[in-house]
Design a protein around this motif. Structure first.
Motif, PDB file in Angstrom:
ATOM      1  N   ALA A 132       0.830  -1.204   0.000  1.00  0.00           N
ATOM      2  CA  ALA A 132       0.000   0.000   0.000  1.00  0.00           C
ATOM      3  C   ALA A 132       0.863   1.252   0.000  1.00  0.00           C
ATOM      4  O   ALA A 132       0.605   2.216  -0.717  1.00  0.00           O
ATOM      5  N   LEU A 133       1.955   1.212   0.785  1.00  0.00           N
ATOM      6  CA  LEU A 133       2.833   2.373   0.908  1.00  0.00           C
ATOM      7  C   LEU A 133       3.495   2.699  -0.419  1.00  0.00           C
ATOM      8  O   LEU A 133       3.523   3.853  -0.871  1.00  0.00           O
ATOM      9  N   VAL A 134       4.042   1.655  -1.083  1.00  0.00           N
ATOM     10  CA  VAL A 134       4.778   1.865  -2.322  1.00  0.00           C
ATOM     11  C   VAL A 134       3.808   2.180  -3.463  1.00  0.00           C
ATOM     12  O   VAL A 134       4.128   2.966  -4.358  1.00  0.00           O
ATOM     13  N   GLY A 135       2.612   1.598  -3.395  1.00  0.00           N
ATOM     14  CA  GLY A 135       1.649   1.853  -4.458  1.00  0.00           C
ATOM     15  C   GLY A 135       1.253   3.313  -4.555  1.00  0.00           C
ATOM     16  O   GLY A 135       0.884   3.796  -5.623  1.00  0.00           O
ATOM     17  N   SER A 136       1.383   4.053  -3.427  1.00  0.00           N
ATOM     18  CA  SER A 136       0.980   5.451  -3.442  1.00  0.00           C
ATOM     19  C   SER A 136       2.093   6.369  -3.921  1.00  0.00           C
ATOM     20  O   SER A 136       1.912   7.571  -4.008  1.00  0.00           O
ATOM     21  N   MET A 137       3.292   5.814  -4.200  1.00  0.00           N
ATOM     22  CA  MET A 137       4.425   6.660  -4.594  1.00  0.00           C
ATOM     23  C   MET A 137       4.643   6.588  -6.097  1.00  0.00           C
ATOM     24  O   MET A 137       4.309   5.588  -6.733  1.00  0.00           O
ATOM     25  N   PRO A 138       5.242   7.660  -6.690  1.00  0.00           N
ATOM     26  CA  PRO A 138       5.725   7.523  -8.074  1.00  0.00           C
ATOM     27  C   PRO A 138       6.888   6.540  -8.125  1.00  0.00           C
ATOM     28  O   PRO A 138       7.562   6.313  -7.121  1.00  0.00           O
ATOM     29  N   GLU A 139       7.142   5.976  -9.304  1.00  0.00           N
ATOM     30  CA  GLU A 139       8.077   4.851  -9.362  1.00  0.00           C
ATOM     31  C   GLU A 139       9.506   5.181  -8.914  1.00  0.00           C
ATOM     32  O   GLU A 139      10.101   4.394  -8.174  1.00  0.00           O
ATOM     33  N   PRO A 140      10.101   6.339  -9.329  1.00  0.00           N
ATOM     34  CA  PRO A 140      11.471   6.612  -8.854  1.00  0.00           C
ATOM     35  C   PRO A 140      11.547   6.718  -7.335  1.00  0.00           C
ATOM     36  O   PRO A 140      12.480   6.190  -6.721  1.00  0.00           O
ATOM     37  N   LEU A 141      10.544   7.353  -6.746  1.00  0.00           N
ATOM     38  CA  LEU A 141      10.532   7.478  -5.296  1.00  0.00           C
ATOM     39  C   LEU A 141      10.413   6.110  -4.630  1.00  0.00           C
ATOM     40  O   LEU A 141      11.102   5.808  -3.644  1.00  0.00           O
TER      41      LEU A 141
END
Lengths: 193, 426
Positions: B310-319
């Motif tokens: 869930a955490l990573v899904g909310s970020m843009p890919e480089p971040l």
């Protein structure tokens, strides 16, 4: 070895490893400041009170008995003995001191002269920075021979360095647990119960 | 089969190479090959840099643990000490003994270093940051790391020095012995994940809609990523893997090969300058490898402990990639620190103790673990029962350890003499 013993050994080994880690991590500086190192040229070293550094000589106390010269066990590098005294006989047939030398090229800091001195003219000193840098890079051993005035200017040790005071003054983070002597009467506290 | 079809499926390096190759009028395959080459060079540089500061961290940490300061003078808190040491080693004369076997003497350190370096081909740092995601990744790393022993024996033999030779044979026995439990312990997570590839292994922990452990109880969607890391289902296997990995790579307390206080310097006694630096580099690169492998296999790689998806899904890919990389670095540093603190805490084992531990303890445990895990997986028993079984056994062993009756030889109470008399008692 039975299986139970083997399992016990394995469990004990794991616990021991964990204890070892606990002990070393207790010392890590992030948690507790337990640094023993002194960054010497940058920070100042506090020498213990019983430290045997350069001798201190008080000319006004000296009675020119030459006991220190006789007690000294080493011959000097430039002088005949490590300690040399020069005197003349003044009025009232009393010896008067002219000059007092200690050759730090050969002195082994055995302090036999300090013990021999009957009037405490020779005292233990705390200076240990006896190595010198010659500004002209002329390495001359005669610079190691200290005269009367130089020796008078040396810092004196805090005390004579007996066993008692050494334990009093040495900084200790944690007191050693000293076991009670076996087979002795307990010290009476003065209170009767 | 072209190179890119073999290895470069989702690699970030291959994508970078393709993009760069566009400017050089290269076709897709050659561009990818360029990217992989770049990746290998960058990996080499990163290893060198990381190893340099690993040595600094080791000296600092062990210093703190022994109430010292560690390096302080070159740079702030000694930060430039290890680069200075490396420069000193590079500028030293490389002496080759007259009676040494010249060619082999020169080749040996290169073999040791290449074996250490090859493992990084297949190690992923984030889900896409790897050079090649081999579908036999775990086997590949295990195989490559045992090439080291060839270089060590070669170096010991070619030195024409009996101490180097003895040490080289010790090392051969040690590495060959611990290769077995190392590979067997790595098979635990592999069986649970059902794959040898590192990327799939880390992702597989939460692949099927997450939460395999709680999912087996019927709980869905709980944000507990860390429960699916294999250390939870395989704690005994984790301990065996760490011990075997440390022993295989001659890390203290298993460093009898080059025991500083017993034999002079081990198999590299005749080496100096650059060749010695290669041995040293390889040793620390191997320590880094086992730390990374432990993180990948048991500690969930780049995953954040709680609600990773869930955490990573909310970020843009480089971040997200940077986030994953940061997590990975923190975990690896933690494992490295653990391994280094063993160096300060534990005394060195004897040769016979080392062999006993390998053959009589680790291999039986990992074999039984392999059988049990295989049985659990084949019978389709929920993951949580496997985890519970493992923890109960581990807890039982620890409990038995606390009940050990200490013999006279085990008591280590320091003997302090009677108190000094301090005058008359009042």
């Amino acid at each position: 070895m039975t299986l139970a013993n083997l399992l016990t050994e394995m469990g004990y080994t794991l616990i021991s490893c964990f204890n070892g880690l606990r002990i070393v991590w207790r010392n890590v500086r992030l948690f507790r400041k337990r640094k023993q190192t002194v960054l010497y040229p940058i920070e100042e070293i506090v020498v213990p009170p019983s430290y045997r550094g350069a001798l201190v000589f008080r000319p006004e106390r000296c009675i020119v008995c030459e006991l220190c010269e006789k007690a000294c066990p080493v011959p000097g590098t430039r002088t005949e003995k490590t300690i040399e005294l020069y005197h003349h006989v003044g009025g009232n047939k009393k010896r008067e001191l002219d000059e007092f030398y200690i050759d730090y090229g050969s002195c082994i800091n055995c302090y036999l002269c300090v013990e021999a001195c009957p009037v405490d003219a020779l005292l233990p000193g705390s200076n240990f920075e006896l190595a010198t840098i010659d500004p002209f890079a002329q390495y001359d051993r005669s610079r190691m021979i200290f005269g009367m005035r130089q020796l008078d200017a040396q810092p004196e040790s805090a005390d004579q360095g007996t066993f008692e005071t050494a334990h009093q003054h040495t900084p200790r983070r944690r007191k050693l647990k000293v076991l009670e002597p076996i087979g002795e009467e307990p010290v009476p506290t003065g209170k009767s119960e | 089969m072209p190179l890119h079809a073999l290895v470069a499926s989702g690699s970030l390096w291959a994508a970078l190479g393709e993009w760069l190759g566009g400017f050089l009028n290269l076709n897709s395959g050659r561009g990818q090959a360029l990217g992989l080459f770049l990746g290998a060079v960058v990996a080499l540089l990163i290893i060198m840099g990381v190893v340099t500061y690993m040595i600094w961290w080791l000296r600092k940490l062990v210093g703190w643990m022994q109430s010292r300061l560690g390096p302080m003078h070159v740079g702030t808190h000694g930060l430039l000490q290890t680069p200075a040491d490396a420069l000193k080693l590079l500028s030293k004369e490389g002496i080759i003994p007259t009676l040494a076997d010249r060619a082999m003497f020169i080749v040996a350190p290169a073999i040791v270093f290449i074996a250490a370096y090859l493992a990084y081909v297949t190690i992923p740092l984030t889900p896409r940051l790897y050079i090649a995601d081999l579908n036999v990744g775990v086997v590949f790393v295990s195989a490559v790391s045992s090439i080291t022993v060839i270089g060590i024996v070669l170096g010991g033999w070619a030195s024409n020095n009996k101490y180097a030779l003895v040490s080289a044979f010790r090392s051969a026995a040690q590495v060959v012995s611990y290769e077995v439990p190392f590979a067997l312990a790595a098979l635990g997570p592999v069986m649970l994940a059902g794959t040898f590839s590192f990327v799939e292994l880390v992702n597989g922990a939460q692949a099927q809609a997450g939460n395999q452990l709680l999912g087996s109880l019927g709980i869905r969607g709980a944000p507990t990523t860390f429960l699916d890391w294999f250390i939870v289902s395989q704690p005994i296997c984790f301990l065996c893997f760490l011990i075997a990995g440390m022993a295989e790579n001659n890390v203290t307390p298993f460093d009898i090969v080059e025991a500083e206080s017993e034999i002079v310097a081990g198999f590299h006694i005749e080496y100096s300058g650059m060749k010695f630096a290669l041995f040293f580099l390889a040793e620390f690169a191997n320590t880094l490898t086992i730390s990374i492998l432990t993180v990948l296999l048991f500690l969930g790689g780049w995953q954040f402990p709680v609600a990773d998806a869930a955490l990573v899904g909310s970020m843009p890919e480089p971040l997200a990639a940077a986030f994953h990389l940061g997590i990975f670095v923190v975990k690896t540093l933690a494992v490295i620190t653990l391994i280094f603190s063993f160096r300060a805490a534990l005394p060195r084992v004897r040769v016979d103790q080392l062999m006993d531990l390998g053959w009589k303890v680790l291999i039986p445990i990992t074999l039984v673990n392999l059988l049990l895990t295989g049985g659990f997986v084949t019978c389709g028993v929920p993951r949580i029962w496997l985890a519970a079984f493992n923890w109960v056994i581990l807890g039982g062993v620890l409990w038995m350890g606390t009940r050990k009756k200490l013999g006279a030889a085990d008591v280590t109470t320091p003997v302090i003499g009677p108190a000094p008399t301090r005058g008359p008692a009042v």
